[in-house]
Design a protein around this motif. Sequence first.
Motif, PDB file in Angstrom:
ATOM      1  N   ASP A 165     -18.898 -24.606  19.857  1.00  8.61           N
ATOM      2  CA  ASP A 165     -18.314 -24.410  21.187  1.00  8.61           C
ATOM      3  C   ASP A 165     -18.056 -25.738  21.888  1.00  8.61           C
ATOM      4  O   ASP A 165     -17.054 -25.900  22.585  1.00  8.61           O
ATOM      5  N   GLN A 166     -18.958 -26.694  21.718  1.00  9.14           N
ATOM      6  CA  GLN A 166     -18.772 -28.004  22.336  1.00  9.14           C
ATOM      7  C   GLN A 166     -17.582 -28.741  21.715  1.00  9.14           C
ATOM      8  O   GLN A 166     -16.798 -29.368  22.423  1.00  9.14           O
ATOM      9  N   MET A 167     -17.454 -28.665  20.389  1.00  6.32           N
ATOM     10  CA  MET A 167     -16.304 -29.296  19.733  1.00  6.32           C
ATOM     11  C   MET A 167     -15.008 -28.649  20.198  1.00  6.32           C
ATOM     12  O   MET A 167     -14.031 -29.333  20.503  1.00  6.32           O
ATOM     13  N   LEU A 168     -14.999 -27.319  20.271  1.00  6.40           N
ATOM     14  CA  LEU A 168     -13.823 -26.609  20.736  1.00  6.40           C
ATOM     15  C   LEU A 168     -13.460 -27.053  22.152  1.00  6.40           C
ATOM     16  O   LEU A 168     -12.302 -27.344  22.444  1.00  6.40           O
ATOM     17  N   GLY A 169     -14.454 -27.127  23.023  1.00 10.29           N
ATOM     18  CA  GLY A 169     -14.204 -27.525  24.408  1.00 10.29           C
ATOM     19  C   GLY A 169     -13.624 -28.923  24.523  1.00 10.29           C
ATOM     20  O   GLY A 169     -12.676 -29.153  25.274  1.00 10.29           O
ATOM     21  N   LEU A 170     -14.180 -29.859  23.772  1.00  9.81           N
ATOM     22  CA  LEU A 170     -13.693 -31.239  23.834  1.00  9.81           C
ATOM     23  C   LEU A 170     -12.285 -31.379  23.272  1.00  9.81           C
ATOM     24  O   LEU A 170     -11.420 -32.019  23.873  1.00  9.81           O
ATOM     25  N   VAL A 171     -12.043 -30.782  22.116  1.00  9.56           N
ATOM     26  CA  VAL A 171     -10.718 -30.886  21.495  1.00  9.56           C
ATOM     27  C   VAL A 171      -9.684 -30.163  22.357  1.00  9.56           C
ATOM     28  O   VAL A 171      -8.606 -30.696  22.629  1.00  9.56           O
ATOM     29  N   ALA A 172      -9.999 -28.962  22.803  1.00  9.54           N
ATOM     30  CA  ALA A 172      -9.057 -28.199  23.619  1.00  9.54           C
ATOM     31  C   ALA A 172      -8.764 -28.921  24.929  1.00  9.54           C
ATOM     32  O   ALA A 172      -7.607 -28.963  25.371  1.00  9.54           O
ATOM     33  N   ALA A 173      -9.780 -29.499  25.561  1.00  9.52           N
ATOM     34  CA  ALA A 173      -9.559 -30.239  26.806  1.00  9.52           C
ATOM     35  C   ALA A 173      -8.649 -31.441  26.575  1.00  9.52           C
ATOM     36  O   ALA A 173      -7.765 -31.724  27.392  1.00  9.52           O
ATOM     37  N   ALA A 174      -8.836 -32.145  25.469  1.00  3.99           N
ATOM     38  CA  ALA A 174      -7.992 -33.304  25.165  1.00  3.99           C
ATOM     39  C   ALA A 174      -6.548 -32.865  24.926  1.00  3.99           C
ATOM     40  O   ALA A 174      -5.606 -33.486  25.442  1.00  3.99           O
ATOM     41  N   VAL A 175      -6.347 -31.802  24.159  1.00  5.69           N
ATOM     42  CA  VAL A 175      -4.995 -31.317  23.878  1.00  5.69           C
ATOM     43  C   VAL A 175      -4.341 -30.804  25.163  1.00  5.69           C
ATOM     44  O   VAL A 175      -3.189 -31.132  25.463  1.00  5.69           O
ATOM     45  N   ALA A 176      -5.060 -30.015  25.943  1.00  2.84           N
ATOM     46  CA  ALA A 176      -4.523 -29.476  27.196  1.00  2.84           C
ATOM     47  C   ALA A 176      -4.135 -30.601  28.150  1.00  2.84           C
ATOM     48  O   ALA A 176      -3.085 -30.537  28.802  1.00  2.84           O
ATOM     49  N   ASN A 177      -4.954 -31.628  28.225  1.00  8.80           N
ATOM     50  CA  ASN A 177      -4.660 -32.770  29.079  1.00  8.80           C
ATOM     51  C   ASN A 177      -3.375 -33.473  28.625  1.00  8.80           C
ATOM     52  O   ASN A 177      -2.551 -33.866  29.448  1.00  8.80           O
ATOM     53  N   MET A 178      -3.207 -33.616  27.318  1.00  9.32           N
ATOM     54  CA  MET A 178      -2.019 -34.284  26.778  1.00  9.32           C
ATOM     55  C   MET A 178      -0.737 -33.525  27.108  1.00  9.32           C
ATOM     56  O   MET A 178       0.301 -34.138  27.342  1.00  9.32           O
ATOM     57  N   VAL A 179      -0.786 -32.198  27.117  1.00 10.00           N
ATOM     58  CA  VAL A 179       0.420 -31.400  27.334  1.00 10.00           C
ATOM     59  C   VAL A 179       0.519 -30.853  28.762  1.00 10.00           C
ATOM     60  O   VAL A 179       1.471 -30.146  29.087  1.00 10.00           O
ATOM     61  N   GLY A 180      -0.454 -31.169  29.608  1.00 10.91           N
ATOM     62  CA  GLY A 180      -0.401 -30.762  31.006  1.00 10.91           C
ATOM     63  C   GLY A 180      -0.665 -29.285  31.243  1.00 10.91           C
ATOM     64  O   GLY A 180      -0.060 -28.669  32.115  1.00 10.91           O
ATOM     65  N   VAL A 181      -1.588 -28.706  30.477  1.00 10.50           N
ATOM     66  CA  VAL A 181      -1.937 -27.288  30.622  1.00 10.50           C
ATOM     67  C   VAL A 181      -3.316 -27.171  31.240  1.00 10.50           C
ATOM     68  O   VAL A 181      -4.240 -27.899  30.858  1.00 10.50           O
ATOM     69  N   ASP A 182      -3.459 -26.250  32.193  1.00  8.14           N
ATOM     70  CA  ASP A 182      -4.750 -25.991  32.834  1.00  8.14           C
ATOM     71  C   ASP A 182      -5.487 -24.917  32.040  1.00  8.14           C
ATOM     72  O   ASP A 182      -5.086 -23.752  32.041  1.00  8.14           O
ATOM     73  N   LEU A 183      -6.569 -25.312  31.360  1.00  6.62           N
ATOM     74  CA  LEU A 183      -7.331 -24.349  30.554  1.00  6.62           C
ATOM     75  C   LEU A 183      -7.976 -23.255  31.402  1.00  6.62           C
ATOM     76  O   LEU A 183      -8.336 -22.204  30.886  1.00  6.62           O
ATOM     77  N   GLY A 184      -8.123 -23.488  32.693  1.00  7.93           N
ATOM     78  CA  GLY A 184      -8.731 -22.490  33.569  1.00  7.93           C
ATOM     79  C   GLY A 184      -7.755 -21.440  34.075  1.00  7.93           C
ATOM     80  O   GLY A 184      -8.160 -20.468  34.711  1.00  7.93           O
ATOM     81  N   ALA A 185      -6.471 -21.612  33.779  1.00  3.92           N
ATOM     82  CA  ALA A 185      -5.477 -20.648  34.251  1.00  3.92           C
ATOM     83  C   ALA A 185      -5.640 -19.316  33.518  1.00  3.92           C
ATOM     84  O   ALA A 185      -6.007 -19.279  32.340  1.00  3.92           O
ATOM     85  N   GLY A 186      -5.346 -18.233  34.208  1.00  2.00           N
ATOM     86  CA  GLY A 186      -5.520 -16.900  33.644  1.00  2.00           C
ATOM     87  C   GLY A 186      -4.598 -16.589  32.481  1.00  2.00           C
ATOM     88  O   GLY A 186      -4.884 -15.705  31.685  1.00  2.00           O
ATOM     89  N   ASN A 187      -3.492 -17.304  32.374  1.00  3.11           N
ATOM     90  CA  ASN A 187      -2.532 -17.036  31.301  1.00  3.11           C
ATOM     91  C   ASN A 187      -2.675 -18.007  30.128  1.00  3.11           C
ATOM     92  O   ASN A 187      -1.809 -18.075  29.268  1.00  3.11           O
ATOM     93  N   VAL A 188      -3.776 -18.740  30.094  1.00  2.00           N
ATOM     94  CA  VAL A 188      -4.007 -19.733  29.037  1.00  2.00           C
ATOM     95  C   VAL A 188      -5.215 -19.321  28.208  1.00  2.00           C
ATOM     96  O   VAL A 188      -6.252 -18.934  28.747  1.00  2.00           O
ATOM     97  N   ALA A 189      -5.063 -19.397  26.893  1.00  2.00           N
ATOM     98  CA  ALA A 189      -6.160 -19.056  25.989  1.00  2.00           C
ATOM     99  C   ALA A 189      -6.220 -20.076  24.859  1.00  2.00           C
ATOM    100  O   ALA A 189      -5.190 -20.591  24.427  1.00  2.00           O
ATOM    101  N   ILE A 190      -7.419 -20.352  24.411  1.00  2.00           N
ATOM    102  CA  ILE A 190      -7.605 -21.190  23.226  1.00  2.00           C
ATOM    103  C   ILE A 190      -7.624 -20.236  22.047  1.00  2.00           C
ATOM    104  O   ILE A 190      -8.505 -19.389  21.935  1.00  2.00           O
TER     105      ILE A 190
END
Length: 84
Positions: free
Chosen positions: A23-48
């Motif tokens: 879960d920690q690896m997923l969180g770190l990688v997903a946060a880095a990718v989301a940051n690069m593409v300008g996506v808010d992981l907390g948005a209701g329409n966003v899923a990993i």
Amino acid sequence: MNEIKVSESSVDEQRFRAVLDQDQMLGLVAAAVANMVGVDLGAGNVAIRMLHITTSGGGLNTTKYGAVCEIVVDRLPRAAEGTA
């Protein structure tokens, strides 16, 4: 995401070591990718959708690691709950 525990030791040099769970690896990688593409992981329409850690090697001490992370942004409007 769970807290990442980091241990430290020092004598003539300072070392930091962390052991991350899936879960920690997923969180770190997903946060880095989301940051690069300008996506808010907390948005209701966003899923990993997935995180896949890969390894490859071809000889002595040549193991290489990689990761595949897929983030999905649902662009279709949804009806509010309770409406048809």
